[in-house]
Design a protein around this motif. Structure first.
Motif, PDB file in Angstrom:
ATOM      1  N   ILE A   9      53.195   8.969 -81.582  1.00 49.35           N
ATOM      2  CA  ILE A   9      53.956   9.826 -80.671  1.00 49.35           C
ATOM      3  C   ILE A   9      53.473   9.602 -79.244  1.00 49.35           C
ATOM      4  O   ILE A   9      54.257   9.478 -78.321  1.00 49.35           O
ATOM      5  CB  ILE A   9      53.829  11.307 -81.094  1.00 49.35           C
ATOM      6  CG1 ILE A   9      54.532  11.514 -82.436  1.00 49.35           C
ATOM      7  CG2 ILE A   9      54.398  12.229 -80.016  1.00 49.35           C
ATOM      8  CD1 ILE A   9      54.291  12.865 -83.060  1.00 49.35           C
ATOM      9  N   ALA A  10      52.172   9.530 -79.065  1.00 44.78           N
ATOM     10  CA  ALA A  10      51.554   9.224 -77.773  1.00 44.78           C
ATOM     11  C   ALA A  10      50.843   7.888 -77.908  1.00 44.78           C
ATOM     12  O   ALA A  10      50.584   7.412 -79.013  1.00 44.78           O
ATOM     13  CB  ALA A  10      50.575  10.321 -77.385  1.00 44.78           C
ATOM     14  N   SER A  11      50.512   7.288 -76.773  1.00 43.56           N
ATOM     15  CA  SER A  11      49.840   5.988 -76.824  1.00 43.56           C
ATOM     16  C   SER A  11      48.684   5.946 -75.826  1.00 43.56           C
ATOM     17  O   SER A  11      48.587   6.776 -74.927  1.00 43.56           O
ATOM     18  CB  SER A  11      50.835   4.875 -76.527  1.00 43.56           C
ATOM     19  OG  SER A  11      51.390   5.044 -75.242  1.00 43.56           O
ATOM     20  N   LEU A  12      47.845   4.959 -76.007  1.00 39.27           N
ATOM     21  CA  LEU A  12      46.705   4.733 -75.132  1.00 39.27           C
ATOM     22  C   LEU A  12      47.112   3.791 -74.006  1.00 39.27           C
ATOM     23  O   LEU A  12      48.111   3.083 -74.113  1.00 39.27           O
ATOM     24  CB  LEU A  12      45.547   4.123 -75.935  1.00 39.27           C
ATOM     25  CG  LEU A  12      45.086   4.930 -77.146  1.00 39.27           C
ATOM     26  CD1 LEU A  12      44.028   4.143 -77.917  1.00 39.27           C
ATOM     27  CD2 LEU A  12      44.544   6.280 -76.731  1.00 39.27           C
ATOM     28  N   PRO A  20      44.356  12.958 -70.928  1.00 37.59           N
ATOM     29  CA  PRO A  20      45.209  14.129 -71.141  1.00 37.59           C
ATOM     30  C   PRO A  20      45.404  15.005 -69.905  1.00 37.59           C
ATOM     31  O   PRO A  20      46.375  15.752 -69.846  1.00 37.59           O
ATOM     32  CB  PRO A  20      44.484  14.900 -72.240  1.00 37.59           C
ATOM     33  CG  PRO A  20      43.071  14.470 -72.131  1.00 37.59           C
ATOM     34  CD  PRO A  20      43.107  13.048 -71.660  1.00 37.59           C
ATOM     35  N   ALA A  21      44.530  14.903 -68.917  1.00 37.07           N
ATOM     36  CA  ALA A  21      44.651  15.759 -67.738  1.00 37.07           C
ATOM     37  C   ALA A  21      45.549  15.149 -66.660  1.00 37.07           C
ATOM     38  O   ALA A  21      45.917  15.835 -65.709  1.00 37.07           O
ATOM     39  CB  ALA A  21      43.274  16.051 -67.150  1.00 37.07           C
ATOM     40  N   GLU A  22      45.930  13.888 -66.810  1.00 38.84           N
ATOM     41  CA  GLU A  22      46.780  13.243 -65.813  1.00 38.84           C
ATOM     42  C   GLU A  22      48.232  13.674 -65.971  1.00 38.84           C
ATOM     43  O   GLU A  22      48.691  13.969 -67.067  1.00 38.84           O
ATOM     44  CB  GLU A  22      46.691  11.723 -65.934  1.00 38.84           C
ATOM     45  CG  GLU A  22      45.384  11.160 -65.453  1.00 38.84           C
ATOM     46  CD  GLU A  22      45.391   9.643 -65.429  1.00 38.84           C
ATOM     47  OE1 GLU A  22      46.442   9.027 -65.682  1.00 38.84           O
ATOM     48  OE2 GLU A  22      44.312   9.087 -65.177  1.00 38.84           O
ATOM     49  N   ASP A  23      48.935  13.702 -64.846  1.00 36.60           N
ATOM     50  CA  ASP A  23      50.366  14.005 -64.870  1.00 36.60           C
ATOM     51  C   ASP A  23      51.120  12.860 -65.536  1.00 36.60           C
ATOM     52  O   ASP A  23      50.684  11.710 -65.501  1.00 36.60           O
ATOM     53  CB  ASP A  23      50.896  14.182 -63.455  1.00 36.60           C
ATOM     54  CG  ASP A  23      50.337  15.429 -62.781  1.00 36.60           C
ATOM     55  OD1 ASP A  23      49.902  16.343 -63.495  1.00 36.60           O
ATOM     56  OD2 ASP A  23      50.336  15.472 -61.530  1.00 36.60           O
TER      57      ASP A  23
END
Length: 52
Positions: A9-12, A20-23
């Motif tokens: 669902i998410a990627s590196l 995770p804290a980045e917009d």
């Protein structure tokens, strides 16, 4: 977050990091939503629902 990454669902990023804290952009959010819906469609809930 580990579940989101392991289910694609998410990627590196290119270096294998997750921030995770980045917009994120709307496009990135749309891709994650699309991936989540694809995962849910491919893995339906068991018939009969949840026990009470």
């Amino acid at each position: 977050m580990q579940l989101a990454i392991s289910t694609k669902i998410a990627s590196l990023d290119e270096q294998g990091n997750f921030h995770p804290a980045e917009d994120i952009t709307r496009a990135e959010a749309a891709v994650m939503l699309y991936n989540a819906l694809e995962y849910i469609e491919a893995h339906p809930a068991p018939a009969g629902g949840y026990p009470e």
